[in-house]
Design an enzyme around this catalytic site. Structure first.
Site, mmCIF file in Angstrom:
data_model
loop_
_atom_site.group_PDB
_atom_site.id
_atom_site.type_symbol
_atom_site.label_atom_id
_atom_site.label_comp_id
_atom_site.label_asym_id
_atom_site.label_seq_id
_atom_site.Cartn_x
_atom_site.Cartn_y
_atom_site.Cartn_z
ATOM 1 N N GLY A 11 42.103 48.311 40.867
ATOM 2 C CA GLY A 11 43.408 47.834 40.199
ATOM 3 C C GLY A 11 44.418 48.884 39.686
ATOM 4 N NE ARG A 72 39.980 44.390 42.738
ATOM 5 C CZ ARG A 72 40.226 45.151 41.728
ATOM 6 N NH1 ARG A 72 39.543 46.442 41.497
ATOM 7 N NH2 ARG A 72 41.032 44.990 40.562
ATOM 8 C CG ASP A 103 33.285 50.860 37.358
ATOM 9 O OD1 ASP A 103 34.446 50.357 38.000
ATOM 10 O OD2 ASP A 103 32.564 50.045 37.036
ATOM 11 C CB THR A 125 40.901 51.360 34.967
ATOM 12 O OG1 THR A 125 40.727 49.929 34.624
ATOM 13 C CG2 THR A 125 39.795 52.021 33.988
ATOM 14 C CG ASP A 127 39.773 46.789 32.801
ATOM 15 O OD1 ASP A 127 40.854 46.420 32.571
ATOM 16 O OD2 ASP A 127 39.144 46.569 33.854
ATOM 17 C CG ASP A 129 36.304 49.364 32.537
ATOM 18 O OD1 ASP A 129 36.713 50.348 32.917
ATOM 19 O OD2 ASP A 129 35.968 48.495 33.275
ATOM 20 N NE ARG A 171 37.150 45.048 36.934
ATOM 21 C CZ ARG A 171 37.423 44.396 38.116
ATOM 22 N NH1 ARG A 171 36.478 43.185 38.172
ATOM 23 N NH2 ARG A 171 38.172 44.689 38.991
HETATM 24 N N1 LIG Z 1 29.304 51.650 45.829
HETATM 25 C C1 LIG Z 1 30.348 52.016 46.334
HETATM 26 N N2 LIG Z 1 30.437 53.238 47.149
HETATM 27 C C2 LIG Z 1 31.511 53.548 48.052
HETATM 28 N N3 LIG Z 1 32.762 52.965 47.669
HETATM 29 C C3 LIG Z 1 32.842 51.992 46.627
HETATM 30 C C4 LIG Z 1 31.628 51.603 46.040
HETATM 31 N N4 LIG Z 1 32.108 50.817 45.139
HETATM 32 C C5 LIG Z 1 33.273 50.549 45.165
HETATM 33 N N5 LIG Z 1 33.738 51.348 46.172
HETATM 34 C C6 LIG Z 1 35.142 51.712 46.620
HETATM 35 O O1 LIG Z 1 36.098 51.689 45.526
HETATM 36 C C7 LIG Z 1 37.313 50.684 45.547
HETATM 37 C C8 LIG Z 1 37.628 50.519 44.300
HETATM 38 O O2 LIG Z 1 36.356 49.702 43.305
HETATM 39 P P1 LIG Z 1 36.597 48.564 42.465
HETATM 40 O O3 LIG Z 1 35.421 48.243 41.831
HETATM 41 O O4 LIG Z 1 37.463 47.493 43.086
HETATM 42 O O5 LIG Z 1 37.791 49.072 41.211
HETATM 43 P P2 LIG Z 1 37.645 50.240 40.115
HETATM 44 O O6 LIG Z 1 37.628 51.503 40.976
HETATM 45 O O7 LIG Z 1 38.986 50.038 39.575
HETATM 46 O O8 LIG Z 1 36.544 50.099 39.403
HETATM 47 C C9 LIG Z 1 36.295 49.589 46.275
HETATM 48 O O9 LIG Z 1 37.249 48.726 46.942
HETATM 49 C C10 LIG Z 1 35.728 50.201 47.404
HETATM 50 O O10 LIG Z 1 36.381 50.612 48.170
HETATM 51 O O1 LIG Z 2 43.715 42.083 40.121
HETATM 52 P P1 LIG Z 2 42.403 41.423 40.429
HETATM 53 O O2 LIG Z 2 41.796 42.020 41.656
HETATM 54 O O3 LIG Z 2 42.514 39.949 40.271
HETATM 55 O O4 LIG Z 2 41.414 42.003 39.380
HETATM 56 C C1 LIG Z 2 41.436 41.690 37.876
HETATM 57 C C2 LIG Z 2 40.832 42.719 37.130
HETATM 58 O O5 LIG Z 2 41.559 43.968 37.471
HETATM 59 C C3 LIG Z 2 41.774 44.612 36.066
HETATM 60 O O6 LIG Z 2 43.022 44.310 35.801
HETATM 61 C C4 LIG Z 2 41.602 46.158 36.196
HETATM 62 O O7 LIG Z 2 40.212 46.593 36.456
HETATM 63 P P2 LIG Z 2 40.018 47.528 37.633
HETATM 64 O O8 LIG Z 2 40.774 48.854 37.041
HETATM 65 O O9 LIG Z 2 38.512 47.798 37.469
HETATM 66 O O10 LIG Z 2 40.431 47.314 38.946
HETATM 67 C C5 LIG Z 2 40.804 43.728 35.102
HETATM 68 O O11 LIG Z 2 41.338 44.103 33.832
HETATM 69 C C6 LIG Z 2 40.799 42.634 35.766
HETATM 70 O O12 LIG Z 2 39.736 41.820 35.370
HETATM 71 MG MG LIG Z 3 36.224 48.875 37.751
#
Ligand SMILES: Nc1ncnc2c1ncn2[C@@H]1O[C@H](COP(=O)(O)OP(=O)(O)O)[C@@H](O)[C@H]1O
Ligand SMILES: O=P(O)(O)OC[C@H]1O[C@](O)(COP(=O)(O)O)[C@@H](O)[C@@H]1O
Ligand SMILES: [Mg+2]
Length: 319
Positions: A11, A72, A103, A125, A127, A129, A171
């Site tokens: 995000g 994503r 994360d 982020t 969040d 978190d 989240r």
């Molecule tokens: N276990 C993983 N191994 C490798 N890449 C990952 C893994 N989990 C997530 N990613 C990559 O990181 C991107 C972002 O993760 P996501 O959980 O959507 O958001 P955030 O980084 O904000 O938590 C994913 O769309 C994917 O490309």
């Molecule tokens: O925009 P999306 O893909 O619907 O995701 C919504 C989620 O992304 C966030 O805005 C940010 O979360 P991340 O930074 O982990 O992507 C959360 O607060 C929310 O639950």
């Molecule tokens: Mg996340």
């Protein structure tokens, strides 16, 4: 090391641009070449990569979202996707990377380090978190946006003697609701990290109504339940003139606060220093007002903790 890459992933968050700018400018200041990778890991695999100059990041520090776009891209969790990313890094001669995201993005970053490319993660982020950092880039701006919305809603709440349930993102984390609740003087804050009793909330609302305060704002974290559901549960205990408002993605956009811009600048510059020291697999944070870095693997086993003293404070200040 001559050439580094930067990407934003997951995000978007206000301040990501300030972080991209800081990484790029600091790296150029140290004599490195910098390549921007569009659309996170999806763009890495697709080879959507371009050389940055100092002016590429000009006029960006004040803008929300991410100039490098985000995505994503779950395929990056598979070895096959990662190897295609590695191919592109080799093709462009990129030796190390800064990954700005949450994360999930850190898992992608660690995968690249395992394939021989030092990678530093920055917590981008709203969040808040992420473990081992008191604040993430974007959180302060998000809280300020929620507080502005709460102030506005309170006008209608007061004028019509209503109770607003305001659902905010986060989240599984309640940080946005908690900090916004304290800053906005919310009559109640409902977060996943603390239990709550709808009946008790109703009797609190009832007694403040009897004392003359007939309006209220309740901050609800999305990780608990949806606002309309919460309003429905509360309505079973009395007529509080309930209205449910979901702030949603409004909270993720907008110009970053000064605090987020400074944090992003500090973290971005530090990430480059770490790469220049030959370090990788680290996640940058801010702890007790100092910029720090921890092995990203320790983050995966750790849990972020909301500042629960704020929960107690919110309770003490509204009764
Ligand atoms: N276990 C993983 N191994 C490798 N890449 C990952 C893994 N989990 C997530 N990613 C990559 O990181 C991107 C972002 O993760 P996501 O959980 O959507 O958001 P955030 O980084 O904000 O938590 C994913 O769309 C994917 O490309
Ligand atoms: O925009 P999306 O893909 O619907 O995701 C919504 C989620 O992304 C966030 O805005 C940010 O979360 P991340 O930074 O982990 O992507 C959360 O607060 C929310 O639950
Ligand atoms: Mg996340």
């Amino acid at each position: 090391m001559k050439r580094i890459g930067i990407l934003t992933s997951g995000g978007d968050a206000p301040g990501m641009n300030a972080a991209v700018r800081a990484v790029a400018r600091k790296a150029m200041h140290e004599g490195l070449e910098v390549y921007g990778i569009n659309y996170g890991f999806a763009g890495l695999v697709a080879g959507d990569i371009f050389k940055m100059s100092e002016s590429t990041v000009g006029d960006k520090i004040q803008r929300g979202g991410t100039m490098l776009y985000s995505a994503r891209y779950p395929q990056f969790a598979q070895e096959e996707g990662q190897l295609r990313g590695v191919e592109q890094l080799n093709k462009f001669g990129i030796e190390a990377l800064v990954v700005i995201g949450g994360d999930g993005s850190y898992h992608g970053a660690l995968a690249l380090t395992r394939h021989g490319f030092n990678t530093i993660g920055l917590p981008g982020t709203i969040d808040n978190d992420i473990p081992y950092t008191d604040f993430t880039i974007g959180f302060d701006t998000a809280v300020n946006t929620v507080v502005e919305a709460v102030d506005r809603l309170r006008d209608t709440a007061a004028s019509h003697e209503r109770t607003f349930v305001v659902e905010v993102m986060g989240r599984e984390a309640g940080d946005i609701a908690l900090w916004s609740g304290v800053a906005g003087g919310a009559e109640d804050v409902i977060i996943p990290e603390h239990d709550f009793d709808v009946k008790k909330i109703a009797s609190k609302l009832q007694s403040s109504r009897e004392r003359g305060q007939k309006h209220a704002v309740i901050l609800l974290a999305e990780g608990v339940m949806h606002a309309d559901q919460f309003a429905k549960e509360l309505a079973a205990y009395g007529d509080f003139q309930l209205r449910a408002t979901v702030l949603g993605h409004i909270v993720r956009g907008g110009a970053p606060s000064a605090r987020d811009r400074v944090l992003a600048s500090q973290m971005g510059a530090y990430a480059v220093e770490l790469l220049l020291d030959g370090k990788g697999a680290l996640a940058v944070g801010i702890e007790n007002n100092k910029i720090t870095a921890h092995d990203v693997r320790t983050l995966f086993d750790a849990k972020h903790h909301a500042e629960l003293s704020l929960y107690t404070l919110a309770e003490e200040l509204t009764f």
